[in-house]
Design a protein around this motif. Structure first.
Motif, PDB file in Angstrom:
ATOM      1  N   SER A 158      38.617  23.113 -27.236  1.00 19.08           N
ATOM      2  CA  SER A 158      37.784  23.835 -26.275  1.00 19.08           C
ATOM      3  C   SER A 158      36.447  24.135 -26.930  1.00 19.08           C
ATOM      4  CB  SER A 158      38.464  25.129 -25.825  1.00 19.08           C
ATOM      5  OG  SER A 158      38.747  25.958 -26.943  1.00 19.08           O
ATOM      6  N   GLU A 159      35.486  24.474 -26.120  1.00 18.07           N
ATOM      7  CA  GLU A 159      34.135  24.705 -26.615  1.00 18.07           C
ATOM      8  C   GLU A 159      34.093  25.943 -27.503  1.00 18.07           C
ATOM      9  OE1 GLU A 159      29.570  25.036 -24.831  1.00 18.07           O
ATOM     10  OE2 GLU A 159      31.291  24.675 -23.512  1.00 18.07           O
ATOM     11  N   LYS A 160      33.675  25.743 -28.737  1.00 21.22           N
ATOM     12  CA  LYS A 160      33.588  26.856 -29.686  1.00 21.22           C
ATOM     13  C   LYS A 160      32.582  26.508 -30.780  1.00 21.22           C
ATOM     14  CE  LYS A 160      37.935  26.757 -30.806  1.00 21.22           C
ATOM     15  NZ  LYS A 160      39.223  27.035 -31.474  1.00 21.22           N
ATOM     16  N   GLU A 161      32.340  27.463 -31.660  1.00 21.01           N
ATOM     17  CA  GLU A 161      31.399  27.263 -32.759  1.00 21.01           C
ATOM     18  C   GLU A 161      32.152  27.246 -34.079  1.00 21.01           C
ATOM     19  OE1 GLU A 161      28.661  30.421 -34.482  1.00 21.01           O
ATOM     20  OE2 GLU A 161      27.225  29.296 -33.273  1.00 21.01           O
ATOM     21  N   CYS A 162      31.708  26.375 -34.989  1.00 18.35           N
ATOM     22  CA  CYS A 162      32.298  26.349 -36.330  1.00 18.35           C
ATOM     23  C   CYS A 162      31.865  27.608 -37.067  1.00 18.35           C
ATOM     24  CB  CYS A 162      31.849  25.102 -37.090  1.00 18.35           C
ATOM     25  SG  CYS A 162      32.450  25.038 -38.796  1.00 18.35           S
ATOM     26  N   SER A 163      32.840  28.384 -37.520  1.00 21.12           N
ATOM     27  CA  SER A 163      32.525  29.661 -38.165  1.00 21.12           C
ATOM     28  C   SER A 163      31.825  29.489 -39.504  1.00 21.12           C
ATOM     29  CB  SER A 163      33.816  30.467 -38.360  1.00 21.12           C
ATOM     30  OG  SER A 163      34.746  29.730 -39.134  1.00 21.12           O
ATOM     31  N   THR A 164      31.952  28.300 -40.107  1.00 18.16           N
ATOM     32  CA  THR A 164      31.330  28.058 -41.415  1.00 18.16           C
ATOM     33  C   THR A 164      29.959  27.405 -41.270  1.00 18.16           C
ATOM     34  OG1 THR A 164      33.531  27.755 -42.372  1.00 18.16           O
ATOM     35  CG2 THR A 164      31.662  27.005 -43.677  1.00 18.16           C
ATOM     36  N   CYS A 165      29.887  26.334 -40.475  1.00 13.95           N
ATOM     37  CA  CYS A 165      28.629  25.605 -40.323  1.00 13.95           C
ATOM     38  C   CYS A 165      27.672  26.266 -39.330  1.00 13.95           C
ATOM     39  CB  CYS A 165      28.904  24.165 -39.878  1.00 13.95           C
ATOM     40  SG  CYS A 165      29.892  23.204 -41.057  1.00 13.95           S
ATOM     41  N   LYS A 166      28.214  27.151 -38.482  1.00 16.95           N
ATOM     42  CA  LYS A 166      27.390  27.851 -37.479  1.00 16.95           C
ATOM     43  C   LYS A 166      26.723  26.880 -36.515  1.00 16.95           C
ATOM     44  CE  LYS A 166      28.411  31.719 -39.459  1.00 16.95           C
ATOM     45  NZ  LYS A 166      29.419  32.614 -38.846  1.00 16.95           N
ATOM     46  N   ILE A 167      27.443  25.822 -36.148  1.00 14.73           N
ATOM     47  CA  ILE A 167      26.964  24.873 -35.148  1.00 14.73           C
ATOM     48  C   ILE A 167      28.092  24.652 -34.137  1.00 14.73           C
ATOM     49  CG2 ILE A 167      25.346  23.677 -36.668  1.00 14.73           C
ATOM     50  CD1 ILE A 167      27.459  21.517 -37.081  1.00 14.73           C
ATOM     51  N   PRO A 168      27.779  24.187 -32.917  1.00 16.67           N
ATOM     52  CA  PRO A 168      28.852  23.881 -31.960  1.00 16.67           C
ATOM     53  C   PRO A 168      29.840  22.881 -32.551  1.00 16.67           C
ATOM     54  CG  PRO A 168      26.721  23.833 -30.870  1.00 16.67           C
ATOM     55  CD  PRO A 168      26.438  23.966 -32.338  1.00 16.67           C
ATOM     56  N   LYS A 169      31.106  23.088 -32.242  1.00 17.05           N
ATOM     57  CA  LYS A 169      32.168  22.256 -32.811  1.00 17.05           C
ATOM     58  C   LYS A 169      32.558  21.177 -31.810  1.00 17.05           C
ATOM     59  CE  LYS A 169      36.386  22.901 -35.498  1.00 17.05           C
ATOM     60  NZ  LYS A 169      37.393  23.903 -35.927  1.00 17.05           N
ATOM     61  N   PRO A 170      32.204  19.907 -32.062  1.00 16.65           N
ATOM     62  CA  PRO A 170      32.557  18.838 -31.113  1.00 16.65           C
ATOM     63  C   PRO A 170      34.073  18.670 -30.999  1.00 16.65           C
ATOM     64  CG  PRO A 170      30.870  18.104 -32.656  1.00 16.65           C
ATOM     65  CD  PRO A 170      31.394  19.400 -33.168  1.00 16.65           C
ATOM     66  N   ALA A 171      34.497  18.168 -29.855  1.00 16.06           N
ATOM     67  CA  ALA A 171      35.912  17.869 -29.665  1.00 16.06           C
ATOM     68  C   ALA A 171      36.367  16.846 -30.699  1.00 16.06           C
ATOM     69  CB  ALA A 171      36.153  17.342 -28.255  1.00 16.06           C
ATOM     70  N   ARG A 172      37.600  17.013 -31.183  1.00 18.78           N
ATOM     71  CA  ARG A 172      38.245  16.129 -32.153  1.00 18.78           C
ATOM     72  C   ARG A 172      37.666  16.262 -33.567  1.00 18.78           C
ATOM     73  NH1 ARG A 172      39.843  10.353 -30.022  1.00 18.78           N
ATOM     74  NH2 ARG A 172      41.752  11.022 -31.091  1.00 18.78           N
ATOM     75  N   SER A 173      36.784  17.216 -33.774  1.00 16.59           N
ATOM     76  CA  SER A 173      36.235  17.430 -35.118  1.00 16.59           C
ATOM     77  C   SER A 173      36.993  18.565 -35.799  1.00 16.59           C
ATOM     78  CB  SER A 173      34.749  17.769 -35.055  1.00 16.59           C
ATOM     79  OG  SER A 173      34.551  19.023 -34.421  1.00 16.59           O
ATOM     80  N   LYS A 174      36.831  18.650 -37.103  1.00 14.79           N
ATOM     81  CA  LYS A 174      37.459  19.719 -37.882  1.00 14.79           C
ATOM     82  C   LYS A 174      36.599  19.988 -39.110  1.00 14.79           C
ATOM     83  CE  LYS A 174      41.856  21.112 -40.035  1.00 14.79           C
ATOM     84  NZ  LYS A 174      41.294  21.601 -41.300  1.00 14.79           N
ATOM     85  N   HIS A 175      36.548  21.246 -39.496  1.00 20.45           N
ATOM     86  CA  HIS A 175      35.832  21.600 -40.718  1.00 20.45           C
ATOM     87  C   HIS A 175      36.776  21.417 -41.903  1.00 20.45           C
ATOM     88  CE1 HIS A 175      32.645  23.632 -43.030  1.00 20.45           C
ATOM     89  NE2 HIS A 175      33.660  24.066 -43.764  1.00 20.45           N
ATOM     90  N   CYS A 176      36.418  20.519 -42.804  1.00 17.41           N
ATOM     91  CA  CYS A 176      37.241  20.274 -43.998  1.00 17.41           C
ATOM     92  C   CYS A 176      36.920  21.343 -45.035  1.00 17.41           C
ATOM     93  CB  CYS A 176      36.969  18.875 -44.552  1.00 17.41           C
ATOM     94  SG  CYS A 176      37.891  18.503 -46.056  1.00 17.41           S
TER      95      CYS A 176
END
Length: 393
Positions: A158-176
């Motif tokens: 779902s639409e959300k922001e990456c808490s580390t990168c502070k950018i929108p989090k695209p679908a199927r992506s993950k912060h390593c």
């Protein structure tokens, strides 16, 4: 114990440890000794070691071990890459030293000296491509393009922001957490490659697995042909039957031929067993990831779907139980009915049997051909992606 039985036991123990370490967490091994061995290797042994260091060296020793663990497991490092190169170089050296002397032979031509070197060279090239290629790093400069690559399914993404990168989090992506970056179509972080496996380098990773499987099979078959050729050239069967009077049958000759091989070519046998075990493991690993690619799923999404299905199942069971409880309370408050027969109550269907089955609905699975094309030609490398980038710029 005879040498051949020592070798057999060593091979079985090695296979058990490798399978337990690499595959012990699979659901198929749940509750088996393989799972327990996996837990001991991955968690138990290290926990005991940490306690031992704490008792002997105190907190300073524990802190030193934890700092080493942080460097080896929580930050990018080339340890497993160096280990891979050492294994590849060591095995090729053993093969060149112990096998090339018999090539050309009865079944193999001298060409195999060069084809083996070519096979290792291609494997090394695929290793470098996978290790140093961009897995699909999502940055503030290109996040708008990656947002357009895959839509949100509003189930596991779902639409959300990456808490580390502070950018929108695209679908199927993950912060390593190891590489400290967001990766498009994130599959997993591979320690052997010291890199994430994502949208742009899954093709190299799959080619790496397939090619190394073929190398191991090729090496195993080549060594077996060399050994069979040596037996043919030295007329081992003829000597055993004519001079030693052994019956010319498979079951009579096999123990003596094996004993001759182990006494004369033990290094070649060990290399063959090692390559055979590794080829089986690579076949299983490649098959697992091939299934993911053909269904347009990632390892990360597999765990997400497991969590979602488990949560939805528990939620539906809770709703069914609440509905059954409400119905029973309503029945108690209404007029008193004659007591129900024991047999009728015994065969009455449980409310949990009416629980709605949770079905996995993967909107990214677009069919065999299109799924495969997204692996070979990632969306972010296509002209449409470039055009979207130029428009947004």
């Amino acid at each position: 114990m005879a040498p051949q039985w020592v070798l057999v036991c060593h091979g079985l123990v090695t296979l058990l440890v490798l399978v337990s370490f690499l595959c012990g967490h699979w659901p198929i091994f749940k509750g088996t000794p393989i799972q327990r061995i996996h837990q001991f290797i991955t968690f138990g042994a290290y926990d005991y070691f940490l306690r031992f260091v704490g008792v002997v060296f105190g907190t300073k020793g524990t802190d030193a071990v934890l700092s080493v663990e942080y460097f080896c497991c929580d930050r990018p490092n080339p340890i497993l890459q160096v280990l891979y190169l050492a294994i590849l170089g060591g095995i090729y050296y053993l093969i060149a030293k112990s096998i090339f002397v018999y090539i050309p032979g009865y079944y193999l031509s001298g060409l195999h000296r060069y084809t083996s070197l070519l096979a290792v060279g291609v494997g090394l090239l695929l290793f470098l491509l996978t290790s140093f290629s961009d897995p699909g790093t999502v940055k503030a400069e290109n996040v708008s393009q990656y947002l357009s690559a895959y839509p949100y399914d509003n189930i596991i993404y779902s639409e959300k922001e990456c808490s580390t990168c502070k950018i929108p989090k695209p679908a199927r992506s993950k912060h390593c957490s190891i590489c400290n970056r967001c990766v498009s179509r994130f599959d997993h972080h591979c320690g052997w490659m010291n890199n994430c496996i994502g949208e742009r380098n899954t093709r190299y990773f799959m080619a790496f697995l397939l090619w190394h499987f073929l190398i191991c099979v090729y090496g195993t078959v080549a060594i077996v042909l060399v050994l069979v050729g040596r037996a043919k050239e030295l007329r081992v069967i003829y000597i055993l039957t004519v001079y030693y009077g052994i019956e010319n049958s498979f079951f009579s000759l096999a123990p003596h031929v094996v004993q001759w091989l182990l006494s004369s070519y033990n290094t070649q046998i060990l290399v063959t067993v090692f390559l055979g075990i590794v080829s089986l493991l690579l076949a299983g690993f490649f098959g697992y990831h091939a299934k993911l690619c053909l269904t347009n799923t990632t390892t990360n999404e597999t765990f997400k779907w497991q969590e979602y299905v488990s949560w939805q199942k528990k939620l539906n069971e809770a709703r069914a139980s609440a509905a059954a409880l409400k119905a029973s309370l309503n029945g108690m408050s209404s007029e008193r009915k004659p007591p129900e027969s024991k047999w009728r109550s015994f065969f009455r269907k449980s409310p949990l049997e009416d629980v709605e089955v949770v079905v996995k609905s993967n909107m990214y699975d677009k069919g065999f051909i299109q799924n495969l094309s997204e692996i070979i030609f990632p969306l972010s490398t296509r002209a449409s992606f470039t055009q979207t980038k130029s428009k947004s710029g």
